[in-house]
Design a protein around this motif. Structure first.
Motif, PDB file in Angstrom:
ATOM      1  N   GLU A  73     -15.759  -2.051  16.058  1.00  0.00           N
ATOM      2  CA  GLU A  73     -16.871  -1.463  15.321  1.00  0.00           C
ATOM      3  C   GLU A  73     -17.005   0.022  15.607  1.00  0.00           C
ATOM      4  OE1 GLU A  73     -21.566  -2.103  14.181  1.00  0.00           O
ATOM      5  OE2 GLU A  73     -20.613  -3.472  15.606  1.00  0.00           O
ATOM      6  N   HIS A  74     -17.058   0.397  16.900  1.00  0.00           N
ATOM      7  CA  HIS A  74     -17.220   1.813  17.225  1.00  0.00           C
ATOM      8  C   HIS A  74     -15.992   2.618  16.813  1.00  0.00           C
ATOM      9  CE1 HIS A  74     -20.352   0.137  19.916  1.00  0.00           C
ATOM     10  NE2 HIS A  74     -20.960   1.264  19.625  1.00  0.00           N
ATOM     11  N   GLY A  75     -14.818   2.086  17.102  1.00  0.00           N
ATOM     12  CA  GLY A  75     -13.603   2.817  16.788  1.00  0.00           C
ATOM     13  C   GLY A  75     -13.413   3.032  15.301  1.00  0.00           C
ATOM     14  N   THR A  76     -13.751   2.018  14.500  1.00  0.00           N
ATOM     15  CA  THR A  76     -13.536   2.190  13.057  1.00  0.00           C
ATOM     16  C   THR A  76     -14.666   2.972  12.390  1.00  0.00           C
ATOM     17  OG1 THR A  76     -14.456  -0.008  12.563  1.00  0.00           O
ATOM     18  CG2 THR A  76     -12.054   0.162  12.862  1.00  0.00           C
ATOM     19  N   ARG A  77     -15.796   3.089  13.016  1.00  0.00           N
ATOM     20  CA  ARG A  77     -16.784   4.061  12.526  1.00  0.00           C
ATOM     21  C   ARG A  77     -16.188   5.465  12.620  1.00  0.00           C
ATOM     22  NH1 ARG A  77     -22.169   2.932  11.939  1.00  0.00           N
ATOM     23  NH2 ARG A  77     -22.759   4.989  12.722  1.00  0.00           N
ATOM     24  N   VAL A  87      -6.312   0.705  10.297  1.00  0.00           N
ATOM     25  CA  VAL A  87      -5.891   0.872  11.691  1.00  0.00           C
ATOM     26  C   VAL A  87      -5.012  -0.303  12.094  1.00  0.00           C
ATOM     27  CG1 VAL A  87      -7.910   2.221  12.370  1.00  0.00           C
ATOM     28  CG2 VAL A  87      -7.991  -0.271  12.558  1.00  0.00           C
ATOM     29  N   VAL A  88      -4.023  -0.016  12.914  1.00  0.00           N
ATOM     30  CA  VAL A  88      -3.214  -1.063  13.529  1.00  0.00           C
ATOM     31  C   VAL A  88      -3.512  -1.032  15.023  1.00  0.00           C
ATOM     32  CG1 VAL A  88      -0.897  -1.944  13.967  1.00  0.00           C
ATOM     33  CG2 VAL A  88      -1.422  -0.869  11.776  1.00  0.00           C
ATOM     34  N   SER A  89      -4.045  -2.125  15.534  1.00  0.00           N
ATOM     35  CA  SER A  89      -4.427  -2.206  16.944  1.00  0.00           C
ATOM     36  C   SER A  89      -3.421  -3.039  17.721  1.00  0.00           C
ATOM     37  CB  SER A  89      -5.817  -2.834  17.083  1.00  0.00           C
ATOM     38  OG  SER A  89      -6.174  -2.932  18.453  1.00  0.00           O
ATOM     39  N   MET A  90      -3.221  -2.633  18.981  1.00  0.00           N
ATOM     40  CA  MET A  90      -2.456  -3.463  19.898  1.00  0.00           C
ATOM     41  C   MET A  90      -3.308  -4.665  20.311  1.00  0.00           C
ATOM     42  SD  MET A  90       0.156  -1.573  19.893  1.00  0.00           S
ATOM     43  CE  MET A  90       0.125  -0.080  18.900  1.00  0.00           C
ATOM     44  N   VAL A  91      -2.688  -5.833  20.327  1.00  0.00           N
ATOM     45  CA  VAL A  91      -3.280  -7.027  20.931  1.00  0.00           C
ATOM     46  C   VAL A  91      -2.253  -7.567  21.922  1.00  0.00           C
ATOM     47  CG1 VAL A  91      -4.728  -7.581  18.947  1.00  0.00           C
ATOM     48  CG2 VAL A  91      -2.428  -8.524  19.073  1.00  0.00           C
ATOM     49  N   LEU A 113     -14.961  -1.814  10.384  1.00  0.00           N
ATOM     50  CA  LEU A 113     -15.356  -1.181   9.130  1.00  0.00           C
ATOM     51  C   LEU A 113     -14.131  -0.814   8.296  1.00  0.00           C
ATOM     52  CD1 LEU A 113     -17.908  -0.728  11.038  1.00  0.00           C
ATOM     53  CD2 LEU A 113     -18.384   1.259   9.591  1.00  0.00           C
ATOM     54  N   ALA A 114     -12.987  -0.686   8.944  1.00  0.00           N
ATOM     55  CA  ALA A 114     -11.745  -0.331   8.259  1.00  0.00           C
ATOM     56  C   ALA A 114     -10.879  -1.569   8.090  1.00  0.00           C
ATOM     57  CB  ALA A 114     -10.991   0.723   9.073  1.00  0.00           C
ATOM     58  N   ASP A 115      -9.912  -1.503   7.194  1.00  0.00           N
ATOM     59  CA  ASP A 115      -8.903  -2.557   7.125  1.00  0.00           C
ATOM     60  C   ASP A 115      -7.994  -2.454   8.346  1.00  0.00           C
ATOM     61  OD1 ASP A 115     -10.042  -3.444   4.813  1.00  0.00           O
ATOM     62  OD2 ASP A 115      -8.446  -2.763   3.482  1.00  0.00           O
ATOM     63  N   PHE A 116      -7.306  -3.541   8.673  1.00  0.00           N
ATOM     64  CA  PHE A 116      -6.641  -3.581   9.982  1.00  0.00           C
ATOM     65  C   PHE A 116      -5.423  -4.490   9.963  1.00  0.00           C
ATOM     66  CE2 PHE A 116      -9.863  -6.854   9.758  1.00  0.00           C
ATOM     67  CZ  PHE A 116      -9.191  -7.993  10.196  1.00  0.00           C
ATOM     68  N   ALA A 117      -4.578  -4.274  10.949  1.00  0.00           N
ATOM     69  CA  ALA A 117      -3.441  -5.148  11.238  1.00  0.00           C
ATOM     70  C   ALA A 117      -3.149  -4.995  12.733  1.00  0.00           C
ATOM     71  CB  ALA A 117      -2.229  -4.780  10.390  1.00  0.00           C
ATOM     72  N   PHE A 118      -2.083  -5.626  13.209  1.00  0.00           N
ATOM     73  CA  PHE A 118      -1.823  -5.665  14.648  1.00  0.00           C
ATOM     74  C   PHE A 118      -0.345  -5.446  14.972  1.00  0.00           C
ATOM     75  CE2 PHE A 118      -5.152  -8.917  13.766  1.00  0.00           C
ATOM     76  CZ  PHE A 118      -6.218  -8.262  14.362  1.00  0.00           C
ATOM     77  N   HIS A 119      -0.117  -4.915  16.180  1.00  0.00           N
ATOM     78  CA  HIS A 119       1.131  -5.103  16.918  1.00  0.00           C
ATOM     79  C   HIS A 119       0.766  -6.014  18.094  1.00  0.00           C
ATOM     80  CE1 HIS A 119       3.193  -1.811  14.904  1.00  0.00           C
ATOM     81  NE2 HIS A 119       2.343  -0.921  15.369  1.00  0.00           N
ATOM     82  N   VAL A 120       1.541  -7.045  18.357  1.00  0.00           N
ATOM     83  CA  VAL A 120       1.250  -7.906  19.501  1.00  0.00           C
ATOM     84  C   VAL A 120       2.182  -7.521  20.654  1.00  0.00           C
ATOM     85  CG1 VAL A 120       2.700  -9.769  18.572  1.00  0.00           C
ATOM     86  CG2 VAL A 120       1.021 -10.281  20.353  1.00  0.00           C
ATOM     87  N   ARG A 441     -10.757  -5.772   6.145  1.00  0.00           N
ATOM     88  CA  ARG A 441      -9.888  -6.922   5.904  1.00  0.00           C
ATOM     89  C   ARG A 441      -8.557  -6.774   6.624  1.00  0.00           C
ATOM     90  NH1 ARG A 441     -10.588  -7.433  -0.603  1.00  0.00           N
ATOM     91  NH2 ARG A 441     -12.865  -7.762  -0.644  1.00  0.00           N
ATOM     92  N   PHE A 442      -8.017  -7.905   7.000  1.00  0.00           N
ATOM     93  CA  PHE A 442      -6.664  -7.950   7.534  1.00  0.00           C
ATOM     94  C   PHE A 442      -5.669  -7.586   6.434  1.00  0.00           C
ATOM     95  CE2 PHE A 442      -2.865 -10.755   7.946  1.00  0.00           C
ATOM     96  CZ  PHE A 442      -2.237 -10.014   8.935  1.00  0.00           C
ATOM     97  N   VAL A 443      -4.730  -6.707   6.770  1.00  0.00           N
ATOM     98  CA  VAL A 443      -3.691  -6.298   5.823  1.00  0.00           C
ATOM     99  C   VAL A 443      -2.382  -6.988   6.214  1.00  0.00           C
ATOM    100  CG1 VAL A 443      -2.440  -4.370   4.798  1.00  0.00           C
ATOM    101  CG2 VAL A 443      -4.799  -4.045   5.577  1.00  0.00           C
ATOM    102  N   PRO A 444      -1.927  -7.961   5.450  1.00  0.00           N
ATOM    103  CA  PRO A 444      -0.642  -8.596   5.775  1.00  0.00           C
ATOM    104  C   PRO A 444       0.490  -7.582   5.697  1.00  0.00           C
ATOM    105  CG  PRO A 444      -1.864  -9.867   4.139  1.00  0.00           C
ATOM    106  CD  PRO A 444      -2.549  -8.539   4.250  1.00  0.00           C
ATOM    107  N   ARG A 445       1.382  -7.662   6.671  1.00  0.00           N
ATOM    108  CA  ARG A 445       2.533  -6.775   6.716  1.00  0.00           C
ATOM    109  C   ARG A 445       3.783  -7.507   6.276  1.00  0.00           C
ATOM    110  NH1 ARG A 445       2.264  -4.146  12.596  1.00  0.00           N
ATOM    111  NH2 ARG A 445       4.296  -3.410  11.888  1.00  0.00           N
TER     112      ARG A 445
END
Length: 450
Positions: A73-77, A87-91, A113-120, A441-445
């Motif tokens: 929440e804070h980061g995507t604000r 944004v693509v976040s590490m998990v 607040l932004a759309d997102f995806a991940f690197h694991v 929303r999650f953005v499928p890669r």
């Protein structure tokens, strides 16, 4: 009727910069050119109209042992206010499972607040973990992260190379933190033995050679396994030379730098508050900064990613911390676009087209999101930044949206700032006001092949 028309701006598309209108219907761009009547008009005269930026390197998700200061929440604000719409976040792999890390990330990202995806992040390259990769890619999670700098990588390199091959087989991108563990461990031990534990010794503990050694090894790994590799936060001349050689040889390697290595130098470590700028790798010399700018301009480097993971001033400056115990990382999301425009485009280091390439188009091509994201084109998501190239701002943490209480560029004067930001056709930020709510929303890669 058209839902939204953005009128009169200088629109940056793959065909170049054009003074045309942009029509939005639903969540997508429906027309670029002459646009008829719309339910809402947005006046973009005197402004640039850019695709929303895509940051492939953030740390907004929690782990079982760590909750980031800037969560989703804070980061995507901060991201939205700065024109970063995806944004693509590490998990992190949990209890041996890559999918459990993804599941935690999805729960955390409900506040995005932004759309997102991940690197694991792969911390345990077991056969069971490698067997999860095809299913993750089918579900749109086509990204892994490897820390070459970890002692685990050095001890289990052969198993990590099997993970690379598993990723290559199904088109998963592998992001790599390339620093050599053995050299860093040796330098750190020597500095501690000599009683040189202050923050001013941090750059000595992680020399440029550690980065260059690891980048050259990573290129060899990519060549041997065929995996599409994304080298993150490159900072030094030697590392960039290794990347340049790999690109010339058509090795399957992409390169990223981060804002710190464009604007700041090792001179920050002469300050009494030097810990505020600790990141991995450390800040480098002026010649390295010049080399990073050159590599960004000539295409050796593909992207700029923030590696956004801020800590409070108190945490950074806690008394008695040895250089290797200072939490690494800073805030960068909100200033990513405006600073690269101000320091890059306005000063003639980058063209406007190249700025759009490195902050929007290249990240989405590399990560398998193009053309849904990263481009102003008919059919693409209406993620749009209306950017005022004449707006003047002095950067102050108190005016920004990160939860952090300081900014690494505090007091810098910047010309050019986002005025309006749309996410999938909805106004998420307008003239200093965050309009968006959690609901990104999650953005499928898609699978990527070199």
């Amino acid at each position: 009727m058209i839902d939204v028309a953005i009128r009169g701006g200088a629109v940056v598309t793959p065909e170049g910069e054009r003074r045309v209108d942009v029509a939005i219907e639903g969540e997508r761009i429906s027309r670029i050119g002459d646009v008829g009547k719309a339910s809402r008009d947005i006046d973009a005269r005197g402004r640039l109209v850019l695709p929303g930026c895509v940051d492939l390197h953030t740390h907004l998700a929690s782990t079982p042992a760590f909750a980031p200061l800037d969560d989703f929440e804070h980061g995507t604000r901060a991201a939205i206010a700065g024109g970063v719409t995806t944004v693509v976040s590490m998990v992190y792999q949990e209890t041996g499972s890559l999918r459990r890390g993804i599941e935690r990330g999805l729960r955390d990202a409900e506040r995005s607040l932004a759309d997102f995806a991940f690197h694991v992040v792969v911390t345990e390259p077991s056969e069971a973990a490698r067997a999860e990769v095809p299913g993750l890619v089918r579900d749109g999670h086509a990204g892994l992260k490897i820390f070459m700098v970890s002692p685990g990588f050095a001890a289990r390199t052969a198993e990590y190379l099997l993970a690379y091959r598993a990723a290559a087989d199904v088109g998963a991108l592998v992001a790599v933190h390339a620093e050599d563990h053995a050299l860093i461990a040796k330098r750190t031990a020597e500095l501690h033995a000599a009683g040189r534990v202050g923050v001013e010794w941090f750059p000595e503990s992680r020399p440029p050679q550690a980065e260059e050694i690891a980048v050259r090894a990573a290129v060899t790994h990519a060549r041997e396994t065929g995996v599409a590799m994304y080298l993150v936060h490159l900072s030094s001349r030697g590392a960039l030379a290794a990347l340049h050689g790999a690109r010339a040889a058509s090795d399957p390697v992409h390169g990223e730098t981060r804002p710190l290595y464009l604007y700041l130098t090792r001179a920050q470590f002469d300050r009494p508050d030097a810990a505020l700028w600790v990141g991995q790798p450390p800040l480098r010399e002026v010649d390295d900064v010049d080399a990073v700018w050159s590599a960004l301009a000539d295409g050796t480097l593909d992207t700029v990613g923030t590696d956004h993971i801020p800590h409070t001033r108190a945490a950074k400056l806690a008394p008695g911390l040895a250089f290797d115990k200072i939490p690494p990382g800073v805030s960068n999301l909100e200033t990513l676009l405006p600073m690269l425009y101000s320091e890059g485009v306005r000063k003639g280091r980058l063209t406007l087209a190249r700025l759009v390439e490195v902050l929007a188009t290249a990240p989405t091509r590399i990560a398998g999101m193009y053309p849904r994201k990263g481009v102003l084109a008919v059919g693409s998501d209406a993620d749009i930044v209306i950017f005022d190239p004449t707006a003047r701002r002095t950067i102050r943490a108190a005016d920004l949206h990160s939860a952090c209480d300081y900014d690494p560029y505090e007091g810098w004067d910047v010309t050019g700032w986002p005025e309006v930001v749309l996410l999938r056709g909805e106004v998420a930020f307008e003239r200093g006001d965050i309009r968006g709510k959690p609901g990104g929303r999650f953005v499928p890669r898609s699978a990527v092949k070199w």
